[in-house]
Design an enzyme around this catalytic site. Structure first.
Site, PDB file in Angstrom:
ATOM      1  N   TYR A   1       0.830  -1.210   0.000  1.00 49.23           N
ATOM      2  CA  TYR A   1       0.000   0.000   0.000  1.00 49.23           C
ATOM      3  C   TYR A   1       0.863   1.258   0.000  1.00 49.23           C
ATOM      4  O   TYR A   1       0.674   2.161  -0.830  1.00 49.23           O
ATOM      5  CB  TYR A   1      -0.931  -0.004   1.216  1.00 49.23           C
ATOM      6  CG  TYR A   1      -1.852   1.188   1.262  1.00 49.23           C
ATOM      7  CD1 TYR A   1      -3.002   1.223   0.482  1.00 49.23           C
ATOM      8  CD2 TYR A   1      -1.575   2.284   2.077  1.00 49.23           C
ATOM      9  CE1 TYR A   1      -3.848   2.318   0.509  1.00 49.23           C
ATOM     10  CE2 TYR A   1      -2.410   3.376   2.115  1.00 49.23           C
ATOM     11  CZ  TYR A   1      -3.547   3.390   1.325  1.00 49.23           C
ATOM     12  OH  TYR A   1      -4.370   4.489   1.354  1.00 49.23           O
TER      13      TYR A   1
ATOM     14  N   LYS B   1       1.246   4.070  -3.098  1.00 48.58           N
ATOM     15  CA  LYS B   1       0.892   5.475  -2.933  1.00 48.58           C
ATOM     16  C   LYS B   1       2.105   6.388  -3.122  1.00 48.58           C
ATOM     17  O   LYS B   1       1.979   7.514  -3.622  1.00 48.58           O
ATOM     18  CB  LYS B   1       0.255   5.694  -1.557  1.00 48.58           C
ATOM     19  CG  LYS B   1      -1.092   5.002  -1.385  1.00 48.58           C
ATOM     20  CD  LYS B   1      -2.109   5.475  -2.415  1.00 48.58           C
ATOM     21  CE  LYS B   1      -3.491   4.903  -2.155  1.00 48.58           C
ATOM     22  NZ  LYS B   1      -4.508   5.415  -3.101  1.00 48.58           N
TER      23      LYS B   1
END
Length: 261
Positions: A166, A170
């Protein structure tokens, strides 16, 4: 107050969370058409009802789209141009979470290929596919202020060792945004990234799967020095970036909400 009056805006992941909050604020600020896509249509009716209450003049066009498919993304954006003839702005808010606190240290040893690929496909490839098609559509339209906002995460700059996929997705989204912003700015297309902190959305429990209540989730983040914000807090920044009030701003990565460095 940032105005998006009479504008046509595309929003991915727009049926819930930050995407839905952005749709509601765009309607409040006078957007003409909201072209919303999401991987699931289950919240489309509720979104349309809420938008109609806020601004009956705002049209809402919903479509089921998987942003990990470049073909589906291209067809969706081409459909917007075909149906409405313009695209003033876009918000790429579709994304998926990664659970934390379930693996033994070192957590990297338990990171599996399938989870890594699944998250990258949505959070990075999806942003790439959407941004590419939005720029392709916008560059062929009459010159005016056009804006694209990618939704990242504070995880891109905060050291969170249990959410490798994650956080990396990002971080890559933020870097991609700064690069493509420089590429598109000469065409009159501004592209920016918003990195929210821990946000109260339906996706929040996925980040803390061991917590049983909202209070436990909130307390677990407080212990890590993280504060909880609302989706509407992020939406205000996104709508500002879509408006002409932010016209000098491009290639920025704006953090919304406090976090541990």
């Amino acid at each position: 107050m940032a105005s998006v009056e009479s504008r046509i805006i595309a929003i991915t992941g727009g049926a819930s969370g930050i995407g839905a909050a952005t749709c509601r604020l765009l309607a409040e600020r006078g957007a003409a058409v909201l072209c919303v896509c999401d991987i699931s249509p289950k919240n489309f009716d509720d979104l349309k009802i809420s938008i109609k209450k806020i601004n009956p003049s705002t049209k809402v066009h919903c479509a089921t789209v998987d942003v990990t498919s470049s073909v589906e993304v291209r067809q969706w954006i081409e459909g917007i141009i075909s149906d409405f003839g313009d695209l003033h702005g876009a918000v790429n808010a579709a994304g998926i979470a990664q659970g934390a606190g379930m693996r033994n240290t070192p957590t990297i040893a338990e990171e599996v290929d399938e989870e890594w690929t699944r998250i990258m496909n949505t959070n990075l490839n999806g942003v790439f596919y959407c941004t590419r098609e939005e720029v392709r559509a916008m560059k062929g339209l009459p010159a005016t202020d056009r804006s694209i906002v990618n939704v990242g995460s504070i995880a891109s700059v905060s050291h969170m060792p249990d959410v490798y996929a994650y956080g990396t997705s990002k971080g890559a989204c933020a870097y991609f945004t700064t690069c493509v912003a420089a590429d598109a700015f000469p065409l009159g297309i501004r592209i920016n990234n918003v990195s929210p902190g821990v946000t109260n959305t339906p996706m929040l429990p996925q980040f803390a799967p061991m917590a049983k209540t909202f209070e436990e989730i909130e307390e677990s983040y407080k212990k890590e020095g993280l504060s909880l914000i609302e989706a509407e807090d992020v939406a205000r920044t996104i709508v500002w970036l879509l408006s002409e009030d932010s016209r000098p701003v491009f290639g920025a990565n704006i953090n919304v909400g406090a976090c541990m460095p």
